[in-house]
Enzyme design. Sequence first.
Site, PDB file in Angstrom:
ATOM      1  N   CYS A 151      24.666  55.842  16.569  1.00 23.00           N
ATOM      2  CA  CYS A 151      25.326  55.970  15.270  1.00 23.00           C
ATOM      3  C   CYS A 151      26.743  56.500  15.468  1.00 23.00           C
ATOM      4  CB  CYS A 151      24.546  56.903  14.347  1.00 23.00           C
ATOM      5  SG  CYS A 151      24.508  58.613  14.943  1.00 23.00           S
ATOM      6  N   CYS A 175      27.247  59.734  17.385  1.00 20.58           N
ATOM      7  CA  CYS A 175      27.240  59.597  18.839  1.00 20.58           C
ATOM      8  C   CYS A 175      28.641  59.254  19.338  1.00 20.58           C
ATOM      9  CB  CYS A 175      26.272  58.501  19.277  1.00 20.58           C
ATOM     10  SG  CYS A 175      24.570  58.772  18.789  1.00 20.58           S
ATOM     11  N   CYS A 203      13.060  29.195  61.484  1.00 20.61           N
ATOM     12  CA  CYS A 203      11.719  29.778  61.363  1.00 20.61           C
ATOM     13  C   CYS A 203      11.748  30.963  60.403  1.00 20.61           C
ATOM     14  CB  CYS A 203      11.208  30.235  62.723  1.00 20.61           C
ATOM     15  SG  CYS A 203      12.200  31.560  63.459  1.00 20.61           S
ATOM     16  N   CYS A 205      14.226  33.739  61.105  1.00 16.84           N
ATOM     17  CA  CYS A 205      15.596  33.468  60.630  1.00 16.84           C
ATOM     18  C   CYS A 205      15.745  33.893  59.164  1.00 16.84           C
ATOM     19  CB  CYS A 205      15.916  31.979  60.770  1.00 16.84           C
ATOM     20  SG  CYS A 205      15.866  31.349  62.458  1.00 16.84           S
ATOM     21  N   ASP A 253      64.377  37.084  13.870  1.00 12.81           N
ATOM     22  CA  ASP A 253      65.448  36.705  14.778  1.00 12.81           C
ATOM     23  C   ASP A 253      65.708  35.221  14.533  1.00 12.81           C
ATOM     24  OD1 ASP A 253      67.216  36.899  17.062  1.00 12.81           O
ATOM     25  OD2 ASP A 253      65.711  35.735  18.139  1.00 12.81           O
ATOM     26  N   ASP A 258      61.372  36.664  19.773  1.00 11.09           N
ATOM     27  CA  ASP A 258      60.811  35.910  20.890  1.00 11.09           C
ATOM     28  C   ASP A 258      59.979  36.772  21.819  1.00 11.09           C
ATOM     29  OD1 ASP A 258      62.636  37.368  22.359  1.00 11.09           O
ATOM     30  OD2 ASP A 258      64.012  35.702  22.661  1.00 11.09           O
ATOM     31  N   ASP A 290      63.988  40.613  22.200  1.00 14.22           N
ATOM     32  CA  ASP A 290      63.918  41.457  21.014  1.00 14.22           C
ATOM     33  C   ASP A 290      62.970  42.642  21.167  1.00 14.22           C
ATOM     34  OD1 ASP A 290      65.639  39.768  19.462  1.00 14.22           O
ATOM     35  OD2 ASP A 290      63.991  38.348  19.352  1.00 14.22           O
TER      36      ASP A 290
END
Length: 814
Positions: A13, A16, A85, A88, A505, A699, A703
């Site tokens: 909640c 918390c 095998c 391995c 601008d 831009d 700016d």
Amino acid sequence: MKHLKLELIGMTCASCANNIDRVLQHTQGVKEASVNLANDTAMLTYDESLVSIDTIISNIESIGYEAKVPNQMTSLTLKVDGMSCATCVGNVDRATRKLEGVADVNVNLVSEKMMITFDQNQLTLSKIKKAVHDAGYEARLEDKEETTLDPDVLKMQQAKKRVMIAASISAVMMTLMVIHMFFITIPYYQIIISVMGAPVVFYLGYKVHRGSFYSLKSGHPNMDVLVSLGSLPPYFIGLLGIFLPIQTFIEMATTIMTFHLIGKYLEARAKGKASLAIKKLAGLSVKTANVEIDGDIIEVLTTELSIGDIMVIKPGEKIPTDGKIVEGTTFIDESIATGESMPVDKTLGDAVIGATINGHGLIKVEVTKIGKDTFLQQMIVLMETYQGSKVPIQAFADKVTGYFVPAILVVTVLTFASILLFPDFHESILNTFSFLPWIIIGQTPLTSAFITATAVLVIACPCALGLGTPTALMVGSGIGAEQGILIRQGEAIQTLKDIKAIAFDKTGTLTMGKPVVTDMVGHDDQLLFLAATLESASEHILAKAMIEKAAQENIKLGQVKDFTAIPGRGVLGHIDDKLVMIGNERFMTEENIKLDYKNEIDNLQQQAKTAMYVAVDRLVIGAIAMSDTIKTESKEVIKTLNRMGIKTIMITGDNEQTAAAIAAQAGLSDWVSGVLPDGKVDVLKKLQEKEGLVAMVGDGINDAPALKKSNVGIAIGTGTDIAIEAADITLVNGQLDAILKAVELSRQTFKKIKQNYFWAWFYNAIMIPFAMLGLLHPMLGAAAMSLSSLNVIYNSLRLKRVNLLKHLEVSYEA
């Protein structure tokens, strides 16, 4: 300063979230902290020289919650060559399983494949391959598709499992209760339901009780305390029914916990829908790339790409990461970044964005950005930051929720005492509402007090208050991202809806940003040659227009010496031992140069053209005029903003006549001309004093100071050229109508936030007194509490139905 995202476990909640936020704010070295209840995360900015991640996590754990750095568990299938095998298989298994970050390994001798699940934050594919190689075998990527285990999906699966178990047990218990009460007496009924209810109340509800204990220990009780008090006392009192002839409440305790678990599961599902936008973006990333090395094409993981690599992208394929085209031409679908469905023409040298789709041409792209620096990752980080940010209106709600649970505990005690002290009064209320099927008349005052107090505990819901803002921001950010609108801070959403004026601008914002030479004044044959040659040393956008004009006229440029640029005025340099100067009227006047051709230039400026004087050895030989055309949508967007009551103002370095002509074309409310680059901040200060809240649209690069100074900075650009850091809001596709979308998104998101708070307060204001009067059974209260949280979340999800361009459509109709 470092940035950190933590996953939080145990929050239930708003209390918390406040507890964790309080601990983080008081941790030395933590500069900023924002806890998000909706997605169970915390975003931090901290000084790693003062505090470590382990210390931060330890502080959170000290108050009863869990925290961890998000892992990225990934499953890969690798082809393993050389296995013969079972030994391995064991060798490969041991070699990889001991690697840090490996969660699971499954080696299959028959298929010669290995399925490995590991944390990408701790382990890379190359290290796995090396471990297999060191064991005497070779591993290679088998499939291109990685299966990333979504933590939210895992969380929902776990919550669903708990709900299914709890609901099954509760259903059986309720069935037995009905049989026992109305049909036949079940032997040892109390013992049976005690055994059945224990797993639900104690095992499935363990996290609730644990959170309750630690929140009480920290002195800041949360909603877990209310649920624990609503389930544990009824269960223990019910146990007494085995030995004493008293009413049992075990069924009630079990049902309350079950409804709580159901509510949390449904809440997790709804949260998942609210956070789909980030998952959708993350899912767009490309797993592998084809890289050209010495003429050969090799497939590698995108995570293994380096800057400078040359990627080969076939038609229809996604671009693996950000880069620039070094060979080929094509059309690219950039809709994931800009929201625009029309493919964009791309050619040699053009920038491309990762995860966008290549059209019909085969292209080669040089990698320019990888990992967290890519546009897609920046979008994801920006959305996470925004979703975790706080809106000013939330501050009051957070403050109130800090007192909410303690207040409910006090109200519960007072309710319990009131029924014991004034039983006749409470009984008369129950008689009045005896038509309600769950009202039981004639109970002892103690039984009535206990049931009523339990109802008060479980009906109270601080969760709805805590979810009001973050869920709306989650959904809003997703809608914005789909439309190419990236929002950095939640505060911008609250501010933008109240904006009184927007300052634009001119170049690249209201206009196309690419001026062309329209007129040349003077009789000197070398006018264009001298101007273009001098401007070839400049990066200014007007310089490029002159250079392009010279190229069209097949004029070969000369050499420039001693080039100097004077911001806001012009440039000068030596060409063939002649001093050449190009600039505006202010530049020539300051240099005491006679302004020949002034009448012709004044006429050009009245046509919104920018005219630059050209002087040789301090004598004007002519002028070159250029024009930057207004964007097609500018006039309609400005008209719509004016109709919405937002004043529109242009800030430009152009002279008064040019500025007035452009303002008239666009339909602007006002303009400020002759502003140097460093003067925009001062202009904004004056506008804020005059108009109030002012947004700035620029831009995003040149700016930056003005964007920071404005109440809401809006960067408008395209693709990877945008400067996300400079603005509160970034409009990726460069289209002005995105401003209308941003304003409407701001208004609608904030409207949802206010609605969420209204319904949360309304629910508590109505239901708590209702429960205090004994008119609500605890089982119904637990169900209603869950529904109140869901109402807030699903109200936020209704944002997806909003039409962000409705104002523009009204304007077109008009």
